[in-house]
Design an enzyme around this catalytic site. Structure first.
Site, PDB file in Angstrom:
ATOM      1  N   ARG A  54       0.837  -1.206   0.000  1.00 29.50           N
ATOM      2  CA  ARG A  54       0.000   0.000   0.000  1.00 29.50           C
ATOM      3  C   ARG A  54       0.867   1.248   0.000  1.00 29.50           C
ATOM      4  O   ARG A  54       0.570   2.233  -0.656  1.00 29.50           O
ATOM      5  CB  ARG A  54      -0.946   0.017   1.217  1.00 29.50           C
ATOM      6  CG  ARG A  54      -1.585   1.391   1.436  1.00 29.50           C
ATOM      7  CD  ARG A  54      -2.800   1.385   2.360  1.00 29.50           C
ATOM      8  NE  ARG A  54      -2.663   0.504   3.493  1.00 29.50           N
ATOM      9  CZ  ARG A  54      -1.920   0.754   4.591  1.00 29.50           C
ATOM     10  NH1 ARG A  54      -1.276   1.895   4.710  1.00 29.50           N
ATOM     11  NH2 ARG A  54      -1.838  -0.127   5.565  1.00 29.50           N
ATOM     12  N   TYR A  89     -16.975  17.930 -13.602  1.00 27.19           N
ATOM     13  CA  TYR A  89     -17.289  16.505 -13.741  1.00 27.19           C
ATOM     14  C   TYR A  89     -18.302  16.102 -12.660  1.00 27.19           C
ATOM     15  O   TYR A  89     -18.098  16.415 -11.469  1.00 27.19           O
ATOM     16  CB  TYR A  89     -15.990  15.685 -13.631  1.00 27.19           C
ATOM     17  CG  TYR A  89     -16.219  14.199 -13.681  1.00 27.19           C
ATOM     18  CD1 TYR A  89     -16.582  13.579 -14.869  1.00 27.19           C
ATOM     19  CD2 TYR A  89     -16.087  13.418 -12.546  1.00 27.19           C
ATOM     20  CE1 TYR A  89     -16.804  12.210 -14.918  1.00 27.19           C
ATOM     21  CE2 TYR A  89     -16.295  12.052 -12.584  1.00 27.19           C
ATOM     22  CZ  TYR A  89     -16.663  11.452 -13.773  1.00 27.19           C
ATOM     23  OH  TYR A  89     -16.879  10.095 -13.809  1.00 27.19           O
ATOM     24  N   ASP A 148      -8.149  19.531 -13.218  1.00 23.04           N
ATOM     25  CA  ASP A 148      -8.448  18.194 -13.729  1.00 23.04           C
ATOM     26  C   ASP A 148      -8.124  18.233 -15.225  1.00 23.04           C
ATOM     27  O   ASP A 148      -8.809  18.883 -16.005  1.00 23.04           O
ATOM     28  CB  ASP A 148      -9.934  17.891 -13.474  1.00 23.04           C
ATOM     29  CG  ASP A 148     -10.327  16.480 -13.906  1.00 23.04           C
ATOM     30  OD1 ASP A 148      -9.671  15.922 -14.808  1.00 23.04           O
ATOM     31  OD2 ASP A 148     -11.311  15.946 -13.352  1.00 23.04           O
ATOM     32  N   LYS A 150      -8.962   7.294 -18.793  1.00 17.60           N
ATOM     33  CA  LYS A 150      -9.326   7.861 -20.088  1.00 17.60           C
ATOM     34  C   LYS A 150      -8.132   7.824 -21.057  1.00 17.60           C
ATOM     35  O   LYS A 150      -7.631   6.754 -21.330  1.00 17.60           O
ATOM     36  CB  LYS A 150      -9.883   9.271 -19.875  1.00 17.60           C
ATOM     37  CG  LYS A 150     -10.861   9.372 -18.681  1.00 17.60           C
ATOM     38  CD  LYS A 150     -12.146   8.604 -18.880  1.00 17.60           C
ATOM     39  CE  LYS A 150     -12.992   8.453 -17.605  1.00 17.60           C
ATOM     40  NZ  LYS A 150     -13.312   9.663 -16.872  1.00 17.60           N
TER      41      LYS A 150
HETATM   42  C1  LIG Z   1     -13.800   9.994 -15.537  1.00 18.75           C
HETATM   43  C2  LIG Z   1     -13.450  11.296 -14.946  1.00 18.75           C
HETATM   44  C3  LIG Z   1     -13.170  11.427 -13.569  1.00 18.75           C
HETATM   45  C4  LIG Z   1     -13.304  10.264 -12.596  1.00 18.75           C
HETATM   46  O1  LIG Z   1     -12.405   9.240 -12.857  1.00 18.75           O
HETATM   47  P1  LIG Z   1     -12.650   7.685 -12.547  1.00 18.75           P
HETATM   48  O2  LIG Z   1     -11.417   7.063 -13.063  1.00 18.75           O
HETATM   49  O3  LIG Z   1     -13.892   7.277 -13.253  1.00 18.75           O
HETATM   50  O4  LIG Z   1     -12.816   7.553 -11.061  1.00 18.75           O
HETATM   51  C5  LIG Z   1     -12.799  12.678 -13.105  1.00 18.75           C
HETATM   52  N1  LIG Z   1     -12.728  13.754 -13.932  1.00 18.75           N
HETATM   53  C6  LIG Z   1     -13.007  13.656 -15.238  1.00 18.75           C
HETATM   54  C7  LIG Z   1     -12.910  14.870 -16.099  1.00 18.75           C
HETATM   55  C8  LIG Z   1     -13.375  12.438 -15.798  1.00 18.75           C
HETATM   56  O5  LIG Z   1     -13.666  12.360 -17.098  1.00 18.75           O
END
Ligand SMILES: *Cc1c(COP(=O)(O)O)cnc(C)c1O
Length: 406
Positions: free
Chosen positions: A49, A101, A173, A198
């Site tokens: 961890r 988001y 983000d 993503k």
């Molecule tokens: C998908 C996404 C998240 C969250 O991520 P996860 O991997 O699904 O927990 C946060 N911000 C944006 C812009 C996203 O597209």
């Protein structure tokens, strides 16, 4: 797209990690525990961890790609967002975008309900946001640019300047563009997060996240919290995500070449009401996109002329796009924000955020763009021409002229 040393770094970072056999691909370490070299003599790692070689190579690669001092790999993108909130106390305010988001919005507002922090919401596309930053004096300003799903941009340098002038940290983000196309830290942003699920992993087979800090000090504080609350990512996920990063730059290049061609096609299509893509000159913040991004990305949104029923018909008529949430994978996805990603929003708030019933979002994949455009074209034909939908005479091409792009 500007090519730089990033591409080489993405391909090579960590290749020299295996000291035993010289394996070119860093070996996968699944062991949860590591022996001590001697009494009171810990080696580099002691417990999974707290630290793991695969996670560390991934964190180091992402920190370098973003130009930060420290990377912390988390189990999910939401874990990365959550980790950032650990620096806030109940007296601190986090200032967030009105169209952030959905998962982040839900997290911030639920933490506020439990009295763990305060939330203030602004529209970062309005000039008045800078006065609001000065008046609210938040501890953390949270931005997301381009935003989801209508790809509004936030002026990163300006937000950083104003936030820092009142002692606020800025978190960005950067999921929608990836480090290949935008590096917020180069504008002074203090914390960058990604859902690596993503573009960074890029193959729709790992859920993961990362936090990258501009300073080592903030990085150490957040790394301490990540171990403390136990949200660090799994070794195999880190292994796969690093494999994804090896091709990040070539994938992104193709994603955006395809997205550009599709957005131009949609702009000429008479059944389309509006196209949202920062690469188009019609995008209200096209100049800002050129100034702060290295490219325009692979996400395109558009609204069609017609009803929600027409939209449903269109979405079920496409064959080369999977009707699914998420984004950034090599395969093209299509989504209806009003009933999918943004279904949890109150209708008025949804409309205010630009998400009407005929809005469609596509995550443009790296397939042959001719196939993708032909598919959109046949779906428009089926939507508009009921005879075709019923299997009758094939209609003529629905949109008169395709732009000459290829
Ligand atoms: C998908 C996404 C998240 C969250 O991520 P996860 O991997 O699904 O927990 C946060 N911000 C944006 C812009 C996203 O597209």
């Amino acid at each position: 797209m500007k090519q730089n040393k990033q591409t080489t770094l993405a391909v090579r970072n960590g290749i020299t990690a295996d000291k035993h056999h010289g394996a070119v691909v860093p070996p996968l370490y699944l062991s949860t525990t590591y022996s001590f070299a001697d009494f009171d003599k810990k080696r580099d790692y002691d417990y999974g961890r707290s630290g793991n070689p695969n996670r560390d190579i991934l964190a180091d690669t992402l920190a370098k790609l973003e130009g930060g001092e420290k990377g912390i790999v988390t189990a999910t993108g939401m874990a990365a967002v959550h980790l950032c909130t650990q620096i806030l106390t109940p007296e601190d305010t986090i200032l967030i975008p009105h169209d952030c988001y959905g998962g982040s919005y839900r997290l911030f507002t639920s933490l506020e309900k439990r009295g763990l922090l305060k939330v203030a919401v602004v529209d970062f596309t309005q000039a008045s946001c800078y006065e609001q930053i000065k008046a609210i004096k938040p501890k953390l300003v949270w931005i997301e640019t381009p935003s989801n799903p209508v790809l509004r941009l936030t002026d990163i340098a300006k937000v950083v300047e104003v936030s820092h002038s009142v002692g606020a940290l800025v978190g960005a983000d950067n999921t929608f563009l990836s480090p290949a196309l935008q590096n917020p830290i180069s504008f002074g942003v203090d914390i960058v997060i990604h859902s690596t699920t993503k573009y960074i992993n890029g193959h729709s087979d790992v859920v993961g996240g990362v936090v990258i800090t501009r300073t080592a000090e903030l990085g150490e504080e957040l790394a301490w919290w990540a171990n403390n609350i136990g949200i660090t990512g799994a070794p195999f996920d880190a292994y796969l995500t690093l494999r994804g990063i090896r091709t990040l730059n070539v994938r992104i290049k193709q994603h955006q070449e395809n997205a550009f061609a599709i957005s131009r096609y949609l702009e000429t299509c008479e059944h389309v009401e509006k196209v949202y893509y920062p690469g188009l000159e019609s995008h209200p913040q096209h100049d800002l996109a050129k100034a702060q991004q290295k490219g325009f990305g692979g996400m395109v949104s558009f609204s069609i002329k017609g009803t929600i029923e027409d939209t449903a018909k269109f979405l079920t008529s496409v064959e080369q796009f999977s009707l699914a949430e998420s984004l950034g994978g090599v395969e093209s996805l299509i989504c209806h924000p009003a009933t999918m990603t943004h279904a949890g929003m109150a209708p008025e708030a949804r409309i205010k955020a630009g998400v009407n019933d005929t809005l469609i979002r596509i995550s443009v994949g790296i397939e042959d763009v001719e196939d993708l455009i032909a598919d959109l074209e046949q779906a428009f034909a089926k939507t508009i021409n009921k005879d075709v939908a019923a299997g009758g005479e094939k209609s003529t091409q629905c949109c008169a002229a395709r732009p000459a792009l290829w």
